[in-house]
Design an enzyme around this catalytic site. Structure first.
Site, PDB file in Angstrom:
ATOM      1  N   ASN A   9     -14.737 -64.563 -82.731  1.00 43.87           N
ATOM      2  CA  ASN A   9     -14.705 -63.623 -83.853  1.00 43.87           C
ATOM      3  C   ASN A   9     -14.536 -62.223 -83.267  1.00 43.87           C
ATOM      4  OD1 ASN A   9     -15.150 -61.973 -86.035  1.00 43.87           O
ATOM      5  ND2 ASN A   9     -17.296 -62.570 -86.342  1.00 43.87           N
ATOM      6  N   TRP A  10     -13.332 -61.691 -83.404  1.00 40.39           N
ATOM      7  CA  TRP A  10     -13.041 -60.396 -82.776  1.00 40.39           C
ATOM      8  C   TRP A  10     -13.646 -59.223 -83.563  1.00 40.39           C
ATOM      9  CZ3 TRP A  10      -7.163 -60.438 -81.023  1.00 40.39           C
ATOM     10  CH2 TRP A  10      -6.971 -61.509 -80.146  1.00 40.39           C
ATOM     11  N   LYS A  11     -14.163 -59.502 -84.762  1.00 43.68           N
ATOM     12  CA  LYS A  11     -14.721 -58.435 -85.612  1.00 43.68           C
ATOM     13  C   LYS A  11     -13.706 -57.285 -85.739  1.00 43.68           C
ATOM     14  CE  LYS A  11     -19.297 -60.071 -84.468  1.00 43.68           C
ATOM     15  NZ  LYS A  11     -20.709 -59.813 -84.272  1.00 43.68           N
ATOM     16  N   HIS A  94     -20.235 -64.206 -93.007  1.00 41.82           N
ATOM     17  CA  HIS A  94     -20.818 -63.655 -91.779  1.00 41.82           C
ATOM     18  C   HIS A  94     -21.940 -62.683 -92.153  1.00 41.82           C
ATOM     19  CE1 HIS A  94     -21.325 -61.512 -88.012  1.00 41.82           C
ATOM     20  NE2 HIS A  94     -20.749 -62.548 -87.431  1.00 41.82           N
ATOM     21  N   GLU A  96     -22.740 -59.896 -91.077  1.00 44.43           N
ATOM     22  CA  GLU A  96     -22.333 -58.485 -91.216  1.00 44.43           C
ATOM     23  C   GLU A  96     -21.733 -58.223 -92.600  1.00 44.43           C
ATOM     24  OE1 GLU A  96     -20.031 -58.437 -87.622  1.00 44.43           O
ATOM     25  OE2 GLU A  96     -21.897 -58.583 -86.469  1.00 44.43           O
ATOM     26  N   GLU A 166     -26.047 -68.500 -86.988  1.00 47.18           N
ATOM     27  CA  GLU A 166     -26.101 -67.249 -86.237  1.00 47.18           C
ATOM     28  C   GLU A 166     -27.359 -66.467 -86.626  1.00 47.18           C
ATOM     29  OE1 GLU A 166     -21.908 -65.969 -84.855  1.00 47.18           O
ATOM     30  OE2 GLU A 166     -22.255 -65.102 -86.822  1.00 47.18           O
ATOM     31  N   GLY A 172     -25.115 -59.675 -80.967  1.00 41.50           N
ATOM     32  CA  GLY A 172     -24.811 -58.410 -80.298  1.00 41.50           C
ATOM     33  C   GLY A 172     -25.994 -57.796 -79.571  1.00 41.50           C
ATOM     34  N   SER A 213     -24.837 -63.715 -79.124  1.00 36.52           N
ATOM     35  CA  SER A 213     -24.922 -63.411 -77.685  1.00 36.52           C
ATOM     36  C   SER A 213     -24.536 -64.595 -76.798  1.00 36.52           C
ATOM     37  CB  SER A 213     -26.317 -62.885 -77.330  1.00 36.52           C
ATOM     38  OG  SER A 213     -26.572 -61.663 -78.014  1.00 36.52           O
ATOM     39  N   GLY A 234     -18.789 -63.603 -80.391  1.00 36.89           N
ATOM     40  CA  GLY A 234     -18.378 -62.251 -80.774  1.00 36.89           C
ATOM     41  C   GLY A 234     -17.881 -61.483 -79.563  1.00 36.89           C
ATOM     42  N   GLY A 235     -18.731 -60.617 -79.016  1.00 40.43           N
ATOM     43  CA  GLY A 235     -18.345 -59.720 -77.921  1.00 40.43           C
ATOM     44  C   GLY A 235     -17.582 -60.394 -76.781  1.00 40.43           C
TER      45      GLY A 235
HETATM   46  P1  13P Z   1     -22.028 -61.698 -80.368  1.00 40.57           P
HETATM   47  O1  13P Z   1     -21.470 -62.893 -79.613  1.00 40.57           O
HETATM   48  O2  13P Z   1     -21.361 -60.418 -79.987  1.00 40.57           O
HETATM   49  O3  13P Z   1     -23.505 -61.667 -80.320  1.00 40.57           O
HETATM   50  O4  13P Z   1     -21.618 -61.915 -81.908  1.00 40.57           O
HETATM   51  C1  13P Z   1     -21.883 -63.123 -82.527  1.00 40.57           C
HETATM   52  C2  13P Z   1     -21.202 -63.146 -83.825  1.00 40.57           C
HETATM   53  O5  13P Z   1     -21.586 -62.462 -84.770  1.00 40.57           O
HETATM   54  C3  13P Z   1     -20.020 -64.003 -83.967  1.00 40.57           C
HETATM   55  O6  13P Z   1     -19.645 -64.141 -85.298  1.00 40.57           O
END
Ligand code: 13P
Length: 256
Positions: A9-11, A94, A96, A166, A172, A213, A234-235
């Protein structure tokens, strides 16, 4: 056997030029790993170029959200009909989006239903925040999110879903859940809820990921757990030198 699935997930990261560069850098390495389903979820602006770059590979593409209507006067929104031309997956609910953009259990359910209607596979996100976790409310909260997201779906629809657990406190923060902890929520709470609603066969066929993470250092711990079928990253999905090893290790840890 559920095929493991690792999604990035590149956000809200990567311009079109940066997206092209990242996919070019990873494409051959991802293609070399065939025991794992690989999904890249760039921002809407890069879906088209990413889809083009991976079209002759078995890497799949996903969007990060969508509207629940097929079309209409909804300025700024993107519909499942538009996504269908470009991708196979769509992340829905998600944390967020729930936290910052007013996504509710009800809108998640509507989006899940529309995505399935159009043949897009939803990656449905659930997870508790830190306060809920510390108050011992994780099981009831996550179980409730699963029930709401799946409302009115048939067993056949549910068996094709992907769910991502999640925990918000792990996203993050560099503070991932442990494999054992995530395995319990995924097995007992999420698969357990589906078992109650739809029976064992359906519960056993849904693929459930862990997210929060995830890194090359901890992916094997999650993948070695029996209930965990993959990760939503994510990251670490923004860096080829991290995402490729995650995919490789996921394949290695799930090999019978
Ligand atoms: P991180 O891997 O950056 O913690 O993010 C997880 C995430 O929200 C994937 O959708």
């Amino acid at each position: 056997m559920r095929k493991p699935i690792i999604a990035g997930n590149w956000k809200m990261f990567k311009s079109v030029a940066e997206a092209i560069a990242l996919v070019r850098e990873m494409r051959a390495d991802l293609d070399a790993v065939c025991d794992v389903e690989k999904v890249l979820c760039p921002p809407f602006t890069s879906l088209s170029v990413v889809a083009e770059l991976v079209k002759d590979t078995d890497t799949r593409v996903g969007a990060q959200d969508m509207h629940w209507e097929d079309q209409g006067a909804f300025t700024g929104e993107v519909s499942p009909l538009m996504l269908k031309e470009l991708c196979q997956y769509v992340i829905i609910g998600h944390s967020e989006r729930r936290q910052y953009f007013g996504e509710t259990d009800e809108s998640v359910n509507r989006k899940v239903k529309t995505s399935l209607k159009h043949g897009l596979v939803p990656i449905v996100c659930v997870g508790e925040n830190l306060a809920q976790n510390e108050a011992g409310q994780t099981d009831s909260f996550v179980g409730g999110q699963v029930r709401s997201a799946l409302r009115d779906l048939t067993a056949a629809q549910v068996s094709g879903l992907v769910i991502a657990y999640e925990p918000i406190w792990a996203i993050g923060t560099g503070r991932a859940a442990t494999g054992v902890m995530a395995n319990r929520i995924i097995g007992t709470v999420i698969r357990g809820t589906i078992n109650l609603l739809y029976g064992a066969q359906t519960a056993q066929s849904v693929r459930i990921q862990y997210g929060g993470s995830v890194s090359p250092d901890n992916i094997s711990e999650f993948m070695s757990q029996p209930e965990i079928d993959g990760a939503l990253v994510g990251g670490a999905s923004l860096v080829a030198a991290k995402f490729v090893p995650i995919v490789r290790q996921a394949a290695a840890s799930k090999r019978p």
